[in-house]
Design a protein around this motif. Structure first.
Motif, PDB file in Angstrom:
ATOM      1  N   ALA A  58      48.622  83.395 -59.242  1.00  5.50           N
ATOM      2  CA  ALA A  58      49.867  83.077 -58.521  1.00  5.50           C
ATOM      3  C   ALA A  58      50.279  84.248 -57.636  1.00  5.50           C
ATOM      4  O   ALA A  58      50.675  84.061 -56.482  1.00  5.50           O
ATOM      5  N   GLY A  62      50.689  84.536 -53.737  1.00  4.90           N
ATOM      6  CA  GLY A  62      51.970  85.042 -53.251  1.00  4.90           C
ATOM      7  C   GLY A  62      51.800  86.200 -52.291  1.00  4.90           C
ATOM      8  O   GLY A  62      52.556  86.329 -51.325  1.00  4.90           O
ATOM      9  N   GLU A 132      55.570  78.229 -51.605  1.00  5.51           N
ATOM     10  CA  GLU A 132      55.227  79.558 -51.095  1.00  5.51           C
ATOM     11  C   GLU A 132      56.273  80.595 -51.503  1.00  5.51           C
ATOM     12  O   GLU A 132      55.927  81.720 -51.856  1.00  5.51           O
ATOM     13  N   LEU A 135      55.642  81.599 -55.035  1.00  6.24           N
ATOM     14  CA  LEU A 135      54.478  82.486 -55.135  1.00  6.24           C
ATOM     15  C   LEU A 135      54.812  83.889 -54.636  1.00  6.24           C
ATOM     16  O   LEU A 135      54.367  84.880 -55.221  1.00  6.24           O
ATOM     17  N   TYR A 139      54.590  87.384 -56.777  1.00  6.61           N
ATOM     18  CA  TYR A 139      53.928  88.603 -56.279  1.00  6.61           C
ATOM     19  C   TYR A 139      54.867  89.812 -56.370  1.00  6.61           C
ATOM     20  O   TYR A 139      54.508  90.861 -56.910  1.00  6.61           O
TER      21      TYR A 139
END
Length: 150
Positions: A58, A62, A132, A135, A139
């Motif tokens: 993930a 990301g 998005e 993600l 990150y």
């Protein structure tokens, strides 16, 4: 009773002021980060980071979305950019202070400047999708954890 409440309020205010002093210089910018070698971080980025050797799937996705939508302002690996945007890998953005919904709102609606002197953040256009954004948050949170921000 009133004296103890006033004393507690004064202590709380002093602690908050001390924390703000340690986190931000008087001009509102981030303190100069030091690399593990003790040398200052390059002027273009605001913090020096530990990057995890391995990211989750993930977070890898990301990172790609972050690079597409966010890196032009917030810099590579969310380390910020001098005179542009703050680092997102910073104690100010720890989950207990700026939860995931804060990131979602910032992307969609923009945000008024309140911790830094970079000016207001406009909404991201074109906006990343909901998936998005999730993600990107994954990150950023993995980078934060790798740098002791939980």
């Amino acid at each position: 009773m009133k004296k103890s409440i006033i004393a507690a309020a004064l202590v709380s205010g002093a602690v908050a002021a001390g924390a703000a002093f340690l986190l931000l210089r008087t001009d509102g910018s981030a303190p100069q980060a030091m690399a593990q070698s003790g040398r200052p971080a390059p002027a273009s980025r605001l913090v020096d980071l530990r990057i995890p050797a391995r990211l989750s799937a993930a977070a890898e996705a990301g990172e790609a979305a972050y690079n597409q939508f966010c890196a032009s302002c917030h810099g590579v690996n969310a380390a910020g950019q001098a005179d542009t945007a703050p680092p997102l890998v910073h104690v100010i953005y720890e989950p207990s202070h700026h939860g995931d919904l804060s990131f979602v709102r910032a992307v969609k609606q923009g945000v008024r400047a309140h911790h830094w002197q970079f000016g207001d953040m406009p909404p991201v256009v074109p906006a990343p999708s909901e998936d998005e954004i999730a993600l990107i948050i994954a990150y950023i949170r993995e980078l934060q954890r790798a740098n002791g921000i939980n």
